[in-house]
Design an enzyme around this catalytic site. Structure first.
Site, PDB file in Angstrom:
ATOM      1  N   HIS A   1      -4.691   2.472  -2.567  1.00  0.00           N
ATOM      2  CA  HIS A   1      -4.337   3.525  -3.519  1.00  0.00           C
ATOM      3  C   HIS A   1      -5.184   4.746  -3.185  1.00  0.00           C
ATOM      4  O   HIS A   1      -6.407   4.638  -3.058  1.00  0.00           O
ATOM      5  CB  HIS A   1      -4.612   3.069  -4.956  1.00  0.00           C
ATOM      6  CG  HIS A   1      -3.962   3.941  -5.986  1.00  0.00           C
ATOM      7  ND1 HIS A   1      -4.343   5.249  -6.217  1.00  0.00           N
ATOM      8  CD2 HIS A   1      -2.939   3.696  -6.848  1.00  0.00           C
ATOM      9  CE1 HIS A   1      -3.597   5.765  -7.171  1.00  0.00           C
ATOM     10  NE2 HIS A   1      -2.743   4.850  -7.579  1.00  0.00           N
TER      11      HIS A   1
ATOM     12  N   ASP B   1      -0.090  -3.082  -8.636  1.00  0.00           N
ATOM     13  CA  ASP B   1       1.167  -3.804  -8.444  1.00  0.00           C
ATOM     14  C   ASP B   1       0.906  -5.253  -8.021  1.00  0.00           C
ATOM     15  O   ASP B   1       1.596  -6.175  -8.475  1.00  0.00           O
ATOM     16  CB  ASP B   1       2.043  -3.094  -7.407  1.00  0.00           C
ATOM     17  CG  ASP B   1       2.473  -1.717  -7.865  1.00  0.00           C
ATOM     18  OD1 ASP B   1       3.023  -1.617  -8.972  1.00  0.00           O
ATOM     19  OD2 ASP B   1       2.235  -0.747  -7.131  1.00  0.00           O
TER      20      ASP B   1
END
Length: 374
Positions: A276, A317
């Site tokens: 990320h 996720d």
């Protein structure tokens, strides 16, 4: 494979002294890891170095700053709701990982909506299509203009409850219990749902939140602003990333984790569930979820293969997929949890945007032809 640079090469590309490089590392701007060949030395992430050099090359030219703000660039909207700083996600001055230990989504709504008296969501109805359900609220919604904060909080509470019912939660218990009951999970699963909802409640100026603020800036109703966010969340590069990760895991179970990761990397689209831009040292939301469950063998193999081949750590996720498999939730529960939880943050941003009183209307850089000009 992620490229890493030795210290001298990193300094050469940046054109700075060692002290400045170390400062970039401490501020989370450049990721550092030990050199496997010599643990006394460090390697620096080449992508971070490139981003810093590009930012410095742009200087402070207004057009360049505006262009860079579109994708992970310069901050463009002031907010007191949430931020990511030094690898931590902060909600109104509080660390969300700490909040997730015991807080509920109701408490997150009270915090983010600035309702010290607390927030209670009305009864959730029957399951259905969340887009249709929220659109029904839009049909009877009132413009955000002129309505006091307490009334806007009531509008938001009704919209969140409608979304909760649409994705499978029902009744008037706390939201995590409504969902747990609708999905028939045990107490352990219920607590995982609670933690996930808190961790997902907001995430600064992500694409869906920006869409919400644009809608709210026009005076649209709270449900209309939330529907703008929900539609944006449905994109495969945003809320749809969980489905891509599930597909990757299915492939890994059939052909092996390393082969599956290699094939996905070869497409050039990145690896869903890992890495990320805001968390070079790992997504704390995922870590907070994974600390409270035991990964099954398939997810463990996929995590290890991704780490070995890319150095990327699990993001939210991946954490949500682990929750789904551990608690036995519906395969699309990740999107449902995202929608319900993030609607609380969306509402906070809609209220804050209206309070600011400005309309969001950026200009475009035109690259087409103009009549009469050669």
């Amino acid at each position: 494979m992620q490229e890493w640079l030795a210290r001298d090469e990193a300094l050469n590309r940046l054109g700075v002294r060692a002290q400045t490089l170390y400062a970039y590392v401490s501020r989370g701007l450049v990721e550092r890891r030990p050199d496997a060949g010599d643990p006394r030395k460090s390697l620096y992430r080449a992508e971070d170095i490139l981003q810093l050099t590009q930012r410095r090359a742009r200087g402070r030219r207004p057009a360049a700053i505006a262009a860079s703000a579109i994708a992970w660039g310069e901050p463009v909207i002031e907010t007191s709701i949430s931020t990511v700083i030094h690898g931590r996600l902060i909600f109104r001055g509080q660390d969300v990982v700490s909040l997730a230990e015991s807080a509920t989504l109701e408490e997150m709504a009270a915090l983010l909506w600035e309702q010290p008296g607390g927030v209670a969501f009305p009864h959730s109805g029957m399951a259905g299509d969340p887009f249709v359900a929220l659109a029904g609220e839009v049909a009877g919604g009132r413009s955000i203009i002129g309505r006091p904060r307490a009334k806007l909080a009531l509008d938001a509470g009704s919209a969140v409850a409608v979304l909760t019912g649409a994705v499978g939660g029902h009744g008037d218990a706390p939201i995590h219990r409504r969902l747990a009951g609708g999905w028939s999970v045990d107490r352990a699963g219920e607590d995982l749902i609670r933690r996930a909802l808190v961790l997902l409640a907001d995430h600064e100026l992500n694409p869906s939140t920006f869409a919400v603020r644009v809608a709210a800036s026009t005076g649209a109703s709270v449900p209309a602003a939330l529907l703008a966010g929900l539609c944006t969340l449905s994109g495969p590069k945003h809320g749809g990333a969980g489905a891509a990760l599930a597909a990757l895991l299915t492939e890994a179970e059939h052909v092996g984790a390393e082969a599956a990761v290699a094939r996905w990397l070869a497409t050039g689209h990145g690896l869903p569930g890992f890495g990320h831009p805001l968390y070079p040292h790992g997504d704390p939301r995922s870590a907070a979820l994974l600390a409270n469950l035991t990964l099954d063998p398939a997810l463990t193999l996929l995590r290890d293969a991704a780490a070995e081949m890319t150095g990327a750590l699990p993001n939210i996720d991946f954490g949500l997929l682990a929750v789904i498999r551990t608690a036995g939730l519906p395969i699309d529960a990740g999107f449902r949890l995202f929608a319900v939880a993030r609607s609380v943050g969306w509402a906070a941003h809609a209220i804050e945007q209206y309070a600011g009183g400005t309309i969001i209307r950026p200009r475009a850089t035109y690259s087409g032809s103009v009549p009469g000009i050669a």
